[in-house]
Write a protein that holds these residues in place. Structure first.
Motif, PDB file in Angstrom:
ATOM      1  N   GLN A 103       0.832  -1.180   0.000  1.00  0.00           N
ATOM      2  CA  GLN A 103       0.000   0.000   0.000  1.00  0.00           C
ATOM      3  C   GLN A 103       0.874   1.240   0.000  1.00  0.00           C
ATOM      4  O   GLN A 103       1.931   1.282   0.626  1.00  0.00           O
ATOM      5  CB  GLN A 103      -0.909   0.018   1.235  1.00  0.00           C
ATOM      6  N   ALA A 104       0.443   2.253  -0.750  1.00  0.00           N
ATOM      7  CA  ALA A 104       1.198   3.507  -0.820  1.00  0.00           C
ATOM      8  C   ALA A 104       1.220   4.161   0.555  1.00  0.00           C
ATOM      9  O   ALA A 104       0.195   4.221   1.239  1.00  0.00           O
ATOM     10  CB  ALA A 104       0.555   4.453  -1.828  1.00  0.00           C
ATOM     11  N   PRO A 105       2.414   4.649   0.985  1.00  0.00           N
ATOM     12  CA  PRO A 105       2.477   5.284   2.304  1.00  0.00           C
ATOM     13  C   PRO A 105       1.674   6.579   2.335  1.00  0.00           C
ATOM     14  O   PRO A 105       1.635   7.317   1.362  1.00  0.00           O
ATOM     15  CB  PRO A 105       3.981   5.553   2.486  1.00  0.00           C
ATOM     16  N   GLN A 106       1.041   6.840   3.453  1.00  0.00           N
ATOM     17  CA  GLN A 106       0.290   8.063   3.596  1.00  0.00           C
ATOM     18  C   GLN A 106       1.248   9.230   3.831  1.00  0.00           C
ATOM     19  O   GLN A 106       2.315   9.075   4.414  1.00  0.00           O
ATOM     20  CB  GLN A 106      -0.691   7.945   4.763  1.00  0.00           C
ATOM     21  N   GLU A 107       0.854  10.431   3.359  1.00  0.00           N
ATOM     22  CA  GLU A 107       1.677  11.612   3.523  1.00  0.00           C
ATOM     23  C   GLU A 107       1.747  11.983   5.000  1.00  0.00           C
ATOM     24  O   GLU A 107       0.731  12.075   5.683  1.00  0.00           O
ATOM     25  CB  GLU A 107       1.108  12.771   2.719  1.00  0.00           C
ATOM     26  N   GLN A 108       2.970  12.183   5.468  1.00  0.00           N
ATOM     27  CA  GLN A 108       3.177  12.563   6.857  1.00  0.00           C
ATOM     28  C   GLN A 108       3.148  14.083   6.970  1.00  0.00           C
ATOM     29  O   GLN A 108       3.782  14.787   6.189  1.00  0.00           O
ATOM     30  CB  GLN A 108       4.516  12.023   7.365  1.00  0.00           C
ATOM     31  N   SER A 109       2.415  14.591   7.935  1.00  0.00           N
ATOM     32  CA  SER A 109       2.360  16.037   8.132  1.00  0.00           C
ATOM     33  C   SER A 109       3.670  16.523   8.751  1.00  0.00           C
ATOM     34  O   SER A 109       4.363  15.783   9.447  1.00  0.00           O
ATOM     35  CB  SER A 109       1.184  16.402   9.035  1.00  0.00           C
ATOM     36  N   VAL A 110       3.996  17.784   8.480  1.00  0.00           N
ATOM     37  CA  VAL A 110       5.175  18.431   9.045  1.00  0.00           C
ATOM     38  C   VAL A 110       4.664  19.520   9.978  1.00  0.00           C
ATOM     39  O   VAL A 110       4.073  20.507   9.530  1.00  0.00           O
ATOM     40  CB  VAL A 110       6.074  19.018   7.951  1.00  0.00           C
ATOM     41  N   LYS A 111       4.884  19.343  11.273  1.00  0.00           N
ATOM     42  CA  LYS A 111       4.339  20.249  12.274  1.00  0.00           C
ATOM     43  C   LYS A 111       5.414  21.218  12.758  1.00  0.00           C
ATOM     44  O   LYS A 111       6.532  20.815  13.081  1.00  0.00           O
ATOM     45  CB  LYS A 111       3.770  19.465  13.454  1.00  0.00           C
ATOM     46  N   VAL A 112       5.036  22.499  12.798  1.00  0.00           N
ATOM     47  CA  VAL A 112       5.934  23.561  13.250  1.00  0.00           C
ATOM     48  C   VAL A 112       5.191  24.367  14.302  1.00  0.00           C
ATOM     49  O   VAL A 112       4.066  24.837  14.068  1.00  0.00           O
ATOM     50  CB  VAL A 112       6.357  24.461  12.076  1.00  0.00           C
ATOM     51  N   ALA A 113       5.803  24.534  15.474  1.00  0.00           N
ATOM     52  CA  ALA A 113       5.186  25.286  16.564  1.00  0.00           C
ATOM     53  C   ALA A 113       5.571  26.756  16.474  1.00  0.00           C
ATOM     54  O   ALA A 113       6.687  27.098  16.070  1.00  0.00           O
ATOM     55  CB  ALA A 113       5.607  24.717  17.907  1.00  0.00           C
ATOM     56  N   LEU A 114       4.640  27.637  16.837  1.00  0.00           N
ATOM     57  CA  LEU A 114       4.862  29.079  16.847  1.00  0.00           C
ATOM     58  C   LEU A 114       4.590  29.592  18.257  1.00  0.00           C
ATOM     59  O   LEU A 114       3.444  29.634  18.698  1.00  0.00           O
ATOM     60  CB  LEU A 114       3.940  29.763  15.832  1.00  0.00           C
ATOM     61  N   LEU A 115       5.653  29.956  18.982  1.00  0.00           N
ATOM     62  CA  LEU A 115       5.541  30.412  20.367  1.00  0.00           C
ATOM     63  C   LEU A 115       5.561  31.933  20.397  1.00  0.00           C
ATOM     64  O   LEU A 115       6.566  32.567  20.041  1.00  0.00           O
ATOM     65  CB  LEU A 115       6.687  29.860  21.211  1.00  0.00           C
ATOM     66  N   LEU A 116       4.433  32.530  20.828  1.00  0.00           N
ATOM     67  CA  LEU A 116       4.307  33.983  20.875  1.00  0.00           C
ATOM     68  C   LEU A 116       3.477  34.382  22.094  1.00  0.00           C
ATOM     69  O   LEU A 116       2.645  33.603  22.576  1.00  0.00           O
ATOM     70  CB  LEU A 116       3.631  34.514  19.605  1.00  0.00           C
ATOM     71  N   PRO A 117       3.655  35.621  22.572  1.00  0.00           N
ATOM     72  CA  PRO A 117       2.817  36.104  23.678  1.00  0.00           C
ATOM     73  C   PRO A 117       1.431  36.495  23.165  1.00  0.00           C
ATOM     74  O   PRO A 117       1.210  37.636  22.738  1.00  0.00           O
ATOM     75  CB  PRO A 117       3.597  37.312  24.210  1.00  0.00           C
ATOM     76  N   LEU A 118       0.500  35.586  23.207  1.00  0.00           N
ATOM     77  CA  LEU A 118      -0.855  35.841  22.731  1.00  0.00           C
ATOM     78  C   LEU A 118      -1.759  36.362  23.846  1.00  0.00           C
ATOM     79  O   LEU A 118      -2.943  36.635  23.604  1.00  0.00           O
ATOM     80  CB  LEU A 118      -1.442  34.566  22.125  1.00  0.00           C
ATOM     81  N   SER A 119      -1.231  36.497  25.033  1.00  0.00           N
ATOM     82  CA  SER A 119      -1.937  37.103  26.162  1.00  0.00           C
ATOM     83  C   SER A 119      -0.916  37.901  26.954  1.00  0.00           C
ATOM     84  O   SER A 119       0.294  37.753  26.775  1.00  0.00           O
ATOM     85  CB  SER A 119      -2.603  36.033  27.032  1.00  0.00           C
ATOM     86  N   GLY A 120      -1.415  38.774  27.853  1.00  0.00           N
ATOM     87  CA  GLY A 120      -0.503  39.582  28.645  1.00  0.00           C
ATOM     88  C   GLY A 120      -0.212  40.912  27.981  1.00  0.00           C
ATOM     89  O   GLY A 120      -0.859  41.345  27.021  1.00  0.00           O
ATOM     90  N   ARG A 121       0.815  41.601  28.485  1.00  0.00           N
ATOM     91  CA  ARG A 121       1.107  42.962  28.036  1.00  0.00           C
ATOM     92  C   ARG A 121       1.585  43.029  26.588  1.00  0.00           C
ATOM     93  O   ARG A 121       1.494  44.076  25.954  1.00  0.00           O
ATOM     94  CB  ARG A 121       2.146  43.598  28.961  1.00  0.00           C
ATOM     95  N   LEU A 122       2.107  41.947  26.044  1.00  0.00           N
ATOM     96  CA  LEU A 122       2.591  41.931  24.659  1.00  0.00           C
ATOM     97  C   LEU A 122       1.634  41.217  23.718  1.00  0.00           C
ATOM     98  O   LEU A 122       2.028  40.834  22.612  1.00  0.00           O
ATOM     99  CB  LEU A 122       3.976  41.258  24.599  1.00  0.00           C
TER     100      LEU A 122
END
Length: 496
Positions: A103-122
């Motif tokens: 069976q053809a292999p399924q496409e693997q997702s590439v995950k990238v995290a984005l760390l930012l101040p989404l709360s608080g003073r910034l």
């Protein structure tokens, strides 16, 4: 398979092409074909009568009959070849078992995290950068790319927790965080999982192998503007900078670049970062002494100073006339000329305007002294401060981000924060690398491609020590904003 924009064309039945006419059948042939049966009938009757009369005449005159044709002797047949007996066939090889269905292999997702101040003073800055990252993903990512925004709350502890969430979610790369203390907290968490980090800090001290910082480095900005000023003939430099890590980095970079360029640094003054009134700072730089407090008190208590005696007539002193519109600055005292011809100001925002105004009141402005700046000057409305007219600073060329800023306004209804381009470029870099066929798309040799990457802030590259290098322009402040007077280099080749 048909690689044609119009496959139906190739599937049509064959007919003469357009403009091609079939040859017409002559009308004479048509007429002959129509009456041919009637014309041949009398001829056939006449011919049969003539042949019968010829046979009767031959028998009447005694002519011999035509000799009867004898059949030709048959040709001898060639001898039959002897049958050849083939050698016994080798036994057939055993039939291999059928191959298992793969069976053809399924496409693997590439995950990238984005760390930012989404709360608080910034939070406002963090959300603006997150919006820019989403734009980059829309522009360049394929369907396998997954961006995971995580709120780091703008704190060291929140950033470390966010990094753990990213690793648990399967992230292969961490973009962010923004602040230097947060980068220090994330670095060991990411290193324990073997995950590279591309942070938005401008503090080169938090960079290390596996932790790249792509913020705008003051050291690179100082080097670029001082080298340009030296080539323009300026040779004696001074600096005013806040007494904090940023100001110290600027002062150190000035000294290093001046030594490498063959120019001198005659004075560096550091001041309290919370300073609001820069008049004492400027007086100290120029060696202008302040009046002693006792003299000021004596002057205030001198006879005649204050309200007139009771019963004395009130004398109204007319106000001085307003300054002429042609004179952009108020009259300035005439202190001794400074012993430097270039002054570097490591400030931005309202404090930069206050510092420039205080300098202008004592006559320190371009062209008497060439004012120089850092990337902190790269902000909207810088040309509104008349005291900075003609000053130089180093920053990315504004034309690189013009289209991005216009599109951001259309999509989100407001101007992007200045650091939004950092989030866009980091996400774009991740999206481009993720589209490749490498099993580890964010391996160090790929992230540190020596040719670099061209982003919304121009050409940049990540290095083995974690510090990003950029190609910067020299900009001149004028009333319309800024003008590029020295273009950035187009590559990282030696000598460019």
């Amino acid at each position: 398979m048909i690689y044609s924009p119009g496959p139906l064309y190739y599937l049509q039945s064959h007919h003469p092409g357009p403009g091609v006419q079939e040859a017409p059948i002559p009308s004479m042939l048509i007429r002959i074909a129509r009456h041919r049966s009637f014309a041949l009938a009398p001829c056939l009757v006449a011919a049969s009568l003539f042949l019968a009369s010829c046979d009767t005449l031959r028998s009447a005159v005694g002519l011999p009959e035509q000799a009867e044709e004898r059949p030709a002797a048959p040709k001898p047949l060639p001898p039959k070849p002897k049958p050849t007996i083939p050698p016994p066939a080798a036994p057939a090889p055993p039939t291999p078992p059928p191959a298992p269905e793969v069976q053809a292999p399924q496409e693997q997702s590439v995950k990238v995290a984005l760390l930012l101040p989404l709360s608080g003073r910034l939070a406002t800055l963090g959300r603006g950068m997150a919006d820019a990252a989403q734009m980059a993903m829309h522009d360049l990512a394929d369907r396998r790319f997954e961006l995971l925004p995580i709120d780091d709350k703008g704190t060291s502890g929140g950033s470390a927790d966010a990094a753990r969430q990213a690793i648990a979610a399967g992230a292969q790369l961490i973009l962010g965080p923004l602040l230097a203390p947060s980068v220090r907290a994330v670095a060991p968490v990411a290193a324990s999982a073997g995950i590279p980090v591309v942070a938005f800090s401008s503090d080169r001290k938090v960079a290390e192998p596996g932790v790249h910082v792509i913020g705008f480095m003051p050291e690179a900005e100082v080097q670029r503007v001082v080298e340009y000023a030296a080539t323009a003939g300026l040779g004696r430099f001074a600096a005013l900078a806040p007494d904090n890590p940023y100001g110290t980095a600027v002062a150190d970079a000035l000294r290093r670049t001046a030594a490498a360029s063959g120019v001198s640094v005659v004075r560096v003054d550091l001041y309290d970062p919370k300073t609001q009134d820069f008049t004492p700072v400027v007086r100290r730089l120029l060696g202008i002494s302040e009046p002693p407090p006792a003299a000021q008190e004596a002057l205030a208590a001198a006879p005649g100073a204050g309200a007139p005696p009771q019963g004395a007539p009130l004398v109204v002193t007319p106000a001085p006339p307003p300054p002429s519109p042609a004179a952009p600055f108020p009259a300035a005292p005439s202190p001794a000329p400074p012993n430097f011809d270039a002054l570097l100001l490591a400030e931005g925002g309202t404090q930069l305007r206050g510092l420039a105004s205080a300098l202008s009141t004592v006559g320190v402005r371009t062209p008497l002294v060439q004012l120089l700046g850092t990337g902190k000057w790269d902000e909207p409305g810088i040309g509104a401060e008349r005291a900075l007219d003609g000053a130089w600073f180093a920053a990315p060329a504004p034309s690189y981000r013009d289209e991005f800023e216009a599109r951001y306004r259309r999509v989100f209804g407001q101007a992007p924060p200045r650091l939004a381009t950092l989030a866009y470029d980091a996400t774009a870099l991740a999206a481009v690398l993720a589209r490749g066929s490498a099993a580890q798309p964010f391996a160090d040799p790929l992230l540190t491609d020596p040719n670099g990457f061209f982003g919304r802030d121009g050409l940049f590259r990540l290095t083995d020590d974690g510090v990003a290098e950029r190609r910067l322009a020299i900009l001149r402040v004028d009333r319309s904003g800024v003008t590029v007077i020295s273009e950035p280099a187009r590559s990282f080749a030696a000598g460019s």
